[in-house]
Design an enzyme around this catalytic site. Sequence first.
Site, PDB file in Angstrom:
ATOM      1  N   HIS A  84       2.087   6.860   2.245  1.00  0.00           N
ATOM      2  CA  HIS A  84       1.496   8.143   1.890  1.00  0.00           C
ATOM      3  C   HIS A  84       1.747   9.197   2.957  1.00  0.00           C
ATOM      4  CE1 HIS A  84      -1.654   7.332   4.750  1.00  0.00           C
ATOM      5  NE2 HIS A  84      -1.868   6.163   4.187  1.00  0.00           N
ATOM      6  N   LYS A 134       0.872  -1.176   0.000  1.00  0.00           N
ATOM      7  CA  LYS A 134       0.000   0.000   0.000  1.00  0.00           C
ATOM      8  C   LYS A 134       0.903   1.219   0.000  1.00  0.00           C
ATOM      9  CE  LYS A 134      -3.933  -1.684   2.542  1.00  0.00           C
ATOM     10  NZ  LYS A 134      -4.677  -1.212   3.674  1.00  0.00           N
ATOM     11  N   HIS A 145       1.484   8.608   6.636  1.00  0.00           N
ATOM     12  CA  HIS A 145       2.528   7.888   7.373  1.00  0.00           C
ATOM     13  C   HIS A 145       3.671   8.789   7.794  1.00  0.00           C
ATOM     14  CE1 HIS A 145       0.874   4.180   5.337  1.00  0.00           C
ATOM     15  NE2 HIS A 145       0.809   3.906   6.626  1.00  0.00           N
TER      16      HIS A 145
HETATM   17  N1  ARG Z   1       0.362  -0.621   9.982  1.00  0.00           N
HETATM   18  C1  ARG Z   1      -0.528   0.172  10.764  1.00  0.00           C
HETATM   19  C2  ARG Z   1      -1.151   1.277   9.912  1.00  0.00           C
HETATM   20  O1  ARG Z   1      -0.571   1.711   8.915  1.00  0.00           O
HETATM   21  C3  ARG Z   1       0.141   0.804  11.943  1.00  0.00           C
HETATM   22  C4  ARG Z   1       0.770  -0.161  12.912  1.00  0.00           C
HETATM   23  C5  ARG Z   1       0.824   0.386  14.278  1.00  0.00           C
HETATM   24  N2  ARG Z   1       1.528  -0.423  15.236  1.00  0.00           N
HETATM   25  C6  ARG Z   1       1.014  -1.393  15.966  1.00  0.00           C
HETATM   26  N3  ARG Z   1       1.811  -2.035  16.780  1.00  0.00           N
HETATM   27  N4  ARG Z   1      -0.236  -1.702  15.919  1.00  0.00           N
HETATM   28  O2  ARG Z   1      -2.218   1.734  10.260  1.00  0.00           O
END
Ligand code: ARG
Length: 574
Positions: free
Chosen positions: A130, A127, A133
């Site tokens: 963007h 993905k 992030h």
């Molecule tokens: N990959 C997730 C996102 O882009 C964020 C991960 C956050 N970290 C966690 N330990 N849950 O929304």
Amino acid sequence: MKNYKKILAETILSSGVELELDEIEAMIEAPKDETMGDYAFPCFRLAKVLRKAPQIIAEELAKNLIENSIFDKVENVGGYVNVHIPRADFISGVIDKFAEEGEKFFESNEGNGKKVIVEFSSPNIAKPFHIGHIRSTVIGNSINNLYKTMGYDVVRINHLGDYGTQFGKMICAYRKWGNEEDVKAEPIKTLLKYYTKFHEEAEKNPELEDEAREIFVKLENGEKEEVALWQWFRDESLKEFSRVYNMLGIEFDSYAGESFYSDKMDAVLDELNAKNLLEESKGAMIVDLEKYDMTPALVKKSDGSTLYITRDIAAAIYRKNTYDFYKNIYVVASQQNLHFQQWFKIIELMGYDWAKDCYHVPFGLVSLKEGTMSTRKGRVVFLEDVLNGAVEKTKTIIEEKGVSTEDIDEVSKKVGIGAVVFNELANNRIKDYVFDWDKVLNFDGETGPYVQYTYARGCSLMRKAGEKICENIKANPLEYIDCSLISDDESFAVVKLIYNMNNVIKDATDKHEPSVLTRYIVDIAQAFNRFYNKKRVVVEDEKQTASNIAIVYLATCAIKKGLSILGIEAPERM
Ligand code: ARG
């Protein structure tokens, strides 16, 4: 160097005030208006005990202080004792200490090597990386740097979103509409197209969702073909992410993402079961959190697949066992508040007292002028495009200004990327904001380029003063300068800010709030520019020049250090 606050407290104590030294010190404030003094001691609390008007107490205290102390000026102002510290003495103390300690001047040993995990960035594979992030990436990186500055041993983890039902969808879409060449040519943008198409089609044909779910279960079961596709998507995505991290100068100690925990799921479920926390609900497994005013946490779906939250529980346990952390910090959007509250509670219910050492550091939403971003609808701004755009625009500005820099590309990179990062860290992290190209790339006002330009100006002054003076100032400043020549308001203001910078760094760390430091660096830059506008720095008289340069040196070092904590480079020429 002398601790003027303490000296003031001691002098107040010795005039017979019936308070503990610590109490007195805690009561000492900084006057709102700097021209009123450097410290103020309010006498209102004493008024009750002594049954005298605060003004009278302040008057008496001030008299005593004038007779018995090193302070320059002591005054009673409306019930406060206002005190001016001896400037030249203070400035020489700071300059001497800085010459001795170098960068350590801004650092601390508070952390004493204790382990702090900062998890940040954590984009989702296949993905787009963007603009949403960038917040986690940039805020997390600076929180990591803040802890390091405070003497902690930091572990930077990128908890990649490289697992979950979306990979079922992605694989499903690829098989139906994809082709290898397109993916190879432009991996993430192509995969995003498939993903978007999947959702469009699934609206018309909901069975697609079931198909995708089945594919994910196959992936979880380690079926060869699914694993191979997943691995390919992951590799291609990581390549793209690394490009962005390189541009930002960010590194990680671990990329153990969600997939890393896929073989640790059964153990978590077994443990939850053994601790009587698991319940069945319509074929799925949940942890009931009603008692804590939260919706139940779904930890295993009825098709047997596990979830995001299950992987977070496994990851936390793994981290405790692997790193024995003192703090475990998650820099993740505030949209996930409930998620974190839920699983922090579950860890606590499992009997782990370190649940209290886990911190969710949330931040607000970024939206586009056209509305909220949506990966599913393909409405995103790619971070890489933003960074490249900023670099391009910076280059144009530098060219238009006609500034001749040999390394215009290098400088444009530092300034353009710095502008984006600085903009991210300028406001309280919890604030939502609308991403706006024009604002990010505005080079006037309290922005990254402004601070960087101030730094470059300082460097240029030092070049102008010459190597000999600069070397002397770095090695043995007090031999070459006269602090009474730099006791004017503007010089003093710069030194005072720099003296206080490590308190600000501590405050920013404790609050997990880099913007505290960002704003402070702007303050330093502004104070420096007032100093620069007020006096000529490089003059005929060598002692005066050297003394001025001592201020310039302090200011440039402070700005550079501050920017580096924020993850921003400081170009010496601009
Ligand atoms: N990959 C997730 C996102 O882009 C964020 C991960 C956050 N970290 C966690 N330990 N849950 O929304």
